[in-house]
Design a protein around this motif. Structure first.
Motif, PDB file in Angstrom:
ATOM      1  N   GLY A  19     -14.929  17.442  22.539  1.00  0.00           N
ATOM      2  CA  GLY A  19     -15.050  18.728  21.875  1.00  0.00           C
ATOM      3  C   GLY A  19     -14.730  19.819  22.874  1.00  0.00           C
ATOM      4  O   GLY A  19     -14.779  19.608  24.088  1.00  0.00           O
ATOM      5  N   TRP A  20     -14.387  20.988  22.356  1.00  0.00           N
ATOM      6  CA  TRP A  20     -14.037  22.125  23.206  1.00  0.00           C
ATOM      7  C   TRP A  20     -15.000  23.265  22.916  1.00  0.00           C
ATOM      8  O   TRP A  20     -15.104  23.737  21.792  1.00  0.00           O
ATOM      9  CB  TRP A  20     -12.600  22.555  22.937  1.00  0.00           C
ATOM     10  CG  TRP A  20     -12.179  23.846  23.566  1.00  0.00           C
ATOM     11  CD1 TRP A  20     -12.655  24.411  24.716  1.00  0.00           C
ATOM     12  CD2 TRP A  20     -11.187  24.748  23.060  1.00  0.00           C
ATOM     13  NE1 TRP A  20     -12.015  25.607  24.974  1.00  0.00           N
ATOM     14  CE2 TRP A  20     -11.104  25.838  23.973  1.00  0.00           C
ATOM     15  CE3 TRP A  20     -10.356  24.739  21.943  1.00  0.00           C
ATOM     16  CZ2 TRP A  20     -10.229  26.904  23.780  1.00  0.00           C
ATOM     17  CZ3 TRP A  20      -9.483  25.807  21.751  1.00  0.00           C
ATOM     18  CH2 TRP A  20      -9.415  26.870  22.674  1.00  0.00           C
ATOM     19  N   ASN A  21     -15.718  23.713  23.956  1.00  0.00           N
ATOM     20  CA  ASN A  21     -16.546  24.901  23.852  1.00  0.00           C
ATOM     21  C   ASN A  21     -15.678  26.106  24.165  1.00  0.00           C
ATOM     22  O   ASN A  21     -15.341  26.357  25.320  1.00  0.00           O
ATOM     23  CB  ASN A  21     -17.732  24.825  24.820  1.00  0.00           C
ATOM     24  CG  ASN A  21     -18.592  26.068  24.776  1.00  0.00           C
ATOM     25  OD1 ASN A  21     -18.780  26.670  23.726  1.00  0.00           O
ATOM     26  ND2 ASN A  21     -19.112  26.472  25.933  1.00  0.00           N
ATOM     27  N   ILE A  22     -15.310  26.865  23.141  1.00  0.00           N
ATOM     28  CA  ILE A  22     -14.383  27.986  23.271  1.00  0.00           C
ATOM     29  C   ILE A  22     -15.136  29.200  23.806  1.00  0.00           C
ATOM     30  O   ILE A  22     -16.073  29.689  23.170  1.00  0.00           O
ATOM     31  CB  ILE A  22     -13.768  28.345  21.910  1.00  0.00           C
ATOM     32  CG1 ILE A  22     -13.145  27.111  21.255  1.00  0.00           C
ATOM     33  CG2 ILE A  22     -12.723  29.446  22.062  1.00  0.00           C
ATOM     34  CD1 ILE A  22     -12.907  27.284  19.765  1.00  0.00           C
ATOM     35  N   VAL A  23     -14.745  29.693  24.963  1.00  0.00           N
ATOM     36  CA  VAL A  23     -15.327  30.908  25.522  1.00  0.00           C
ATOM     37  C   VAL A  23     -14.196  31.870  25.875  1.00  0.00           C
ATOM     38  O   VAL A  23     -13.037  31.475  25.991  1.00  0.00           O
ATOM     39  CB  VAL A  23     -16.196  30.622  26.770  1.00  0.00           C
ATOM     40  CG1 VAL A  23     -17.380  29.738  26.416  1.00  0.00           C
ATOM     41  CG2 VAL A  23     -15.375  29.993  27.890  1.00  0.00           C
TER      42      VAL A  23
ATOM     43  N   THR B 288     -18.320  26.958  19.699  1.00  0.00           N
ATOM     44  CA  THR B 288     -18.307  28.290  20.295  1.00  0.00           C
ATOM     45  C   THR B 288     -19.731  28.642  20.711  1.00  0.00           C
ATOM     46  O   THR B 288     -20.699  28.084  20.191  1.00  0.00           O
ATOM     47  CB  THR B 288     -17.791  29.395  19.339  1.00  0.00           C
ATOM     48  OG1 THR B 288     -18.664  29.490  18.207  1.00  0.00           O
ATOM     49  CG2 THR B 288     -16.383  29.115  18.875  1.00  0.00           C
ATOM     50  N   ALA B 289     -19.833  29.570  21.649  1.00  0.00           N
ATOM     51  CA  ALA B 289     -21.138  30.053  22.103  1.00  0.00           C
ATOM     52  C   ALA B 289     -21.154  31.555  21.866  1.00  0.00           C
ATOM     53  O   ALA B 289     -20.484  32.300  22.585  1.00  0.00           O
ATOM     54  CB  ALA B 289     -21.337  29.726  23.580  1.00  0.00           C
TER      55      ALA B 289
ATOM     56  N   VAL C  48     -21.837  25.717  16.648  1.00  0.00           N
ATOM     57  CA  VAL C  48     -22.111  26.949  17.385  1.00  0.00           C
ATOM     58  C   VAL C  48     -23.291  26.723  18.303  1.00  0.00           C
ATOM     59  O   VAL C  48     -24.370  26.301  17.875  1.00  0.00           O
ATOM     60  CB  VAL C  48     -22.395  28.126  16.429  1.00  0.00           C
ATOM     61  CG1 VAL C  48     -22.813  29.366  17.219  1.00  0.00           C
ATOM     62  CG2 VAL C  48     -21.157  28.436  15.590  1.00  0.00           C
ATOM     63  N   PHE C  49     -23.068  27.002  19.590  1.00  0.00           N
ATOM     64  CA  PHE C  49     -24.126  26.962  20.584  1.00  0.00           C
ATOM     65  C   PHE C  49     -24.637  28.387  20.722  1.00  0.00           C
ATOM     66  O   PHE C  49     -23.948  29.257  21.254  1.00  0.00           O
ATOM     67  CB  PHE C  49     -23.574  26.433  21.907  1.00  0.00           C
ATOM     68  CG  PHE C  49     -24.558  26.429  23.045  1.00  0.00           C
ATOM     69  CD1 PHE C  49     -25.901  26.171  22.825  1.00  0.00           C
ATOM     70  CD2 PHE C  49     -24.135  26.660  24.339  1.00  0.00           C
ATOM     71  CE1 PHE C  49     -26.809  26.162  23.868  1.00  0.00           C
ATOM     72  CE2 PHE C  49     -25.028  26.650  25.404  1.00  0.00           C
ATOM     73  CZ  PHE C  49     -26.363  26.403  25.171  1.00  0.00           C
TER      74      PHE C  49
END
Length: 464
Positions: free
Chosen positions: A131-135, A226-227, A244-245
């Motif tokens: 997974g990719w955490n988009i920032v 996403t965060a 969503v984080f």
């Protein structure tokens, strides 16, 4: 049905990630983060306990606002030294079969074509476990590291990120057909060029011809994290995010964020339940409540206020003022002070300072015996409305080991955690139970089969 917990470990490729000062605990392995064995041992431990994923945070700059330099962050080991999170994934994947990997990567400073290739490669190597955490990156030093004079304005970063995702969807979903690889040995044809296409993207921020270099991986698009909690971030999450984080100062604030993002998802043509929510949670568990509280008290003793002050990027130093000084007399009228804290100008400096390094300020915190901790996690799921946690590490590997040995059996007995992995599932299938690929109602699915790849021209903009 009983809601099952999404269980991740919160990690970072550094010494001091979130729990500043605790790297000094006896037998803490934090200083081993440069060693490949640290990551392989951790991955095997997490898989033995049924964790869904290890969530890898990242920054691309130093915390250099507090006291006017990065000195405090450097002394504290606060996310410096800090290595690339994606680079440790192949090592962890090689010694596991099921553990997922959430990789943080910023859309602001590196071009989309290269990132699309890297994470597709990882999805291939892991058989669909990424997974990719988009920032969008927030540190001023990060902007200067990539040739800018200062940070790109917050909402503008999300505008850029929206186009960045558009490029990636075209590459991941639209550039190759599933049956493009024919592997015809007799005819000497490996792939059919009629089923592979350039994307010809020309936008405001990016110009990418394509085609995507990797063939389609199991998930094509990695699970999208996403965060966020901001207005622009909420709109972005509603359109793009699958998980969503998020967080907030208290459960009520967290609930409002969840409601807002679900509404944004519906406004984007999706379903409210298309988005899952995970939040950082502190868990300190022992066979008895007394032992757990003694352990937590030891953590509190070693917690470093300086580390938390630097992490908050405070533009002023509370320690430089008498504790009885009101914040309004320091020049803080209202709103925020640094990255995290909403402040009351009538509060004293001493009261304000007391919150830094106070581990009890964690909104979701459970300290107790296994039954007590499981009760609290169930309350988070059913009353607060979250879907999962990123387990905060006080000690590596004891935090994860204690959770596995003491809490996992109770949660499994209560139907909150799986008893074993499904051999066939990707990370997306595990979280949603609805297949390996993005659902058709997700914006990214519009490019499947090469649809909607007509070039769109917008004015170019120079960020410098």
């Amino acid at each position: 049905m009983t809601k099952r917990l999404i269980l991740n470990l919160f990690e970072m490729n550094c010494v001091s990630h979130i729990t500043h000062g605790l790297w000094r605990l006896p037998d803490n392995h934090r200083e081993r983060f440069n060693d490949i064995e640290y990551w392989t041992e951790l991955a095997q431990l997490l898989e033995s306990g049924g964790f869904d994923a290890v969530f890898l945070a990242d920054v691309v700059g130093t915390y250099d606002v507090f006291r006017g330099s990065a000195d405090t962050a450097i002394r504290q080991g606060l996310q410096i030294p800090n290595n690339d999170p994606a680079s440790v994934v192949p090592a962890m994947a090689a010694v596991t079969r099921h553990l997922g990997f959430g990789i943080t990567f910023s859309t602001t400073y590196e071009p989309p074509f290269a990132w699309a290739r890297r994470i597709s490669t990882l999805d291939h190597l892991t058989k669909g476990r990424v997974g990719w955490n988009i920032v969008t990156s927030y540190l001023p030093n990060a902007a200067r590291n990539f040739g800018l004079d200062g940070e790109v304005e917050h909402d503008l970063r999300f505008e850029m990120a929206d186009e960045y995702l558009d490029v990636l969807y075209k590459l991941w979903e639209g550039s190759w057909d599933d049956d493009a690889i024919v592997a015809d040995r007799e005819g000497n044809v490996y792939a059919d060029p009629e089923k592979i296409r350039a994307i010809h993207h020309k936008g405001r921020w990016f110009k990418v011809e394509g085609p995507h270099l990797p063939s389609p991986s199991r998930q094509r698009t990695p699970v999208l994290f996403t965060a966020t909690a901001s207005g622009a971030g909420t709109r972005f999450a509603g359109k793009h995010a699958e998980v969503v984080f998020t967080g907030g100062p208290d459960a009520a604030s967290l609930g409002r964020t969840i409601t807002g993002i679900r509404a944004a998802a519906v406004a984007a043509g999706r379903r409210a339940e298309d988005v899952r929510f995970v939040t950082m949670a502190g868990v300190v568990v022992a066979p008895t409540e007394a032992e757990a509280r003694a352990k937590f008290a030891r953590f509190q003793e070693l917690a470093s206020p300086d580390g938390y002050l630097a992490h908050a990027s405070l533009p002023w130093d509370p320690a430089a003022y008498p504790p009885e000084t009101k914040l309004r007399d320091v020049g803080i009228d209202s709103g925020r002070a640094g990255r995290f804290r909403a402040v009351d100008p009538e509060q004293t400096v001493g009261e304000f300072l007391a919150g830094f390094g106070d581990l009890t300020r964690q909104p979701l915190l459970a300290v107790g015996d296994p039954q007590q901790v499981a009760d609290e996690i169930e309350r988070w799921l059913d009353e607060v409305g979250i879907d999962g946690i990123n387990l905060l590490q006080y000690h590596s590997y004891d935090t994860a080991r204690d959770f596995i040995d003491l809490v996992v059996p109770v949660l499994r007995e209560r139907g909150r955690l799986r008893r074993e992995y499904d051999e066939r599932e990707t990370l997306r299938e595990r979280i949603f139970g609805a297949g390996d690929r993005l659902p058709e109602r997700h914006y990214g699915a519009r490019y499947r089969g090469g649809a909607h790849l007509t070039p769109q021209t917008h004015p170019e903009k120079d960020l410098r």
